[in-house]
Design an enzyme around this catalytic site. Structure first.
Site: not given
Ligand code: AMP
Ligand code: ZN
Length: 114
Positions: A30, A87, A93-94, A100-102
């Protein structure tokens, strides 16, 4: 989808620190880590969120979870414990509408989550 940032990462048009790749899934760091280890695991095929999941997605959804486990092992957070978060929807909070899975670890977590 041309305008999707994670689809751009899948095709290499936007750089990312790719940690894992197979025919269905990629994992990368991330860009704005919320823990010492913060990996994103995504399907290569665009799906906006878990809310779109269909019976036909069971293989890729299963592989996402397996890769989360692999990433946790590789990054050394499996023993202490880690969190896997999806999310789903703006209210949760998405912000990026490509599933995507964090995978978060290397610090302590609270429950219930914020
Ligand atoms: P969410 O809020 O669950 O949709 O998470 C989106 C995640 O994507 C956030 O933690 C961002 O920091 C991450 N993110 C967005 N753009 C990029 C990117 N170009 N490379 C890596 N991570 C990213
Ligand atoms: Zn996408």
């Amino acid at each position: 989808m041309a305008e999707c940032v994670f689809c751009q990462i899948v095709v290499g048009a936007i750089p990312a620190k790719i940690l894992y790749e197979d025919d269905q899934v990629i994992a990368f760091d991330d860009m704005n880590p919320q823990a010492r280890v913060h990996v994103l695991v995504i399907p290569k095929r665009h799906m906006a969120s878990l809310a779109e999941a269909q019976d036909s997605d069971v293989s890729v959804l299963g592989q996402l979870m397996v890769v989360c486990s692999k990433m946790a092992q590789e990054r050394g957070i499996a023993e202490d414990g880690y969190r896997v978060v999806a999310n789903t929807g703006r209210g949760a909070g998405q912000t990026v509408f490509h599933l995507h899975l964090h995978v978060l670890g290397g610090r302590s977590f609270e429950w219930p989550p914020g």
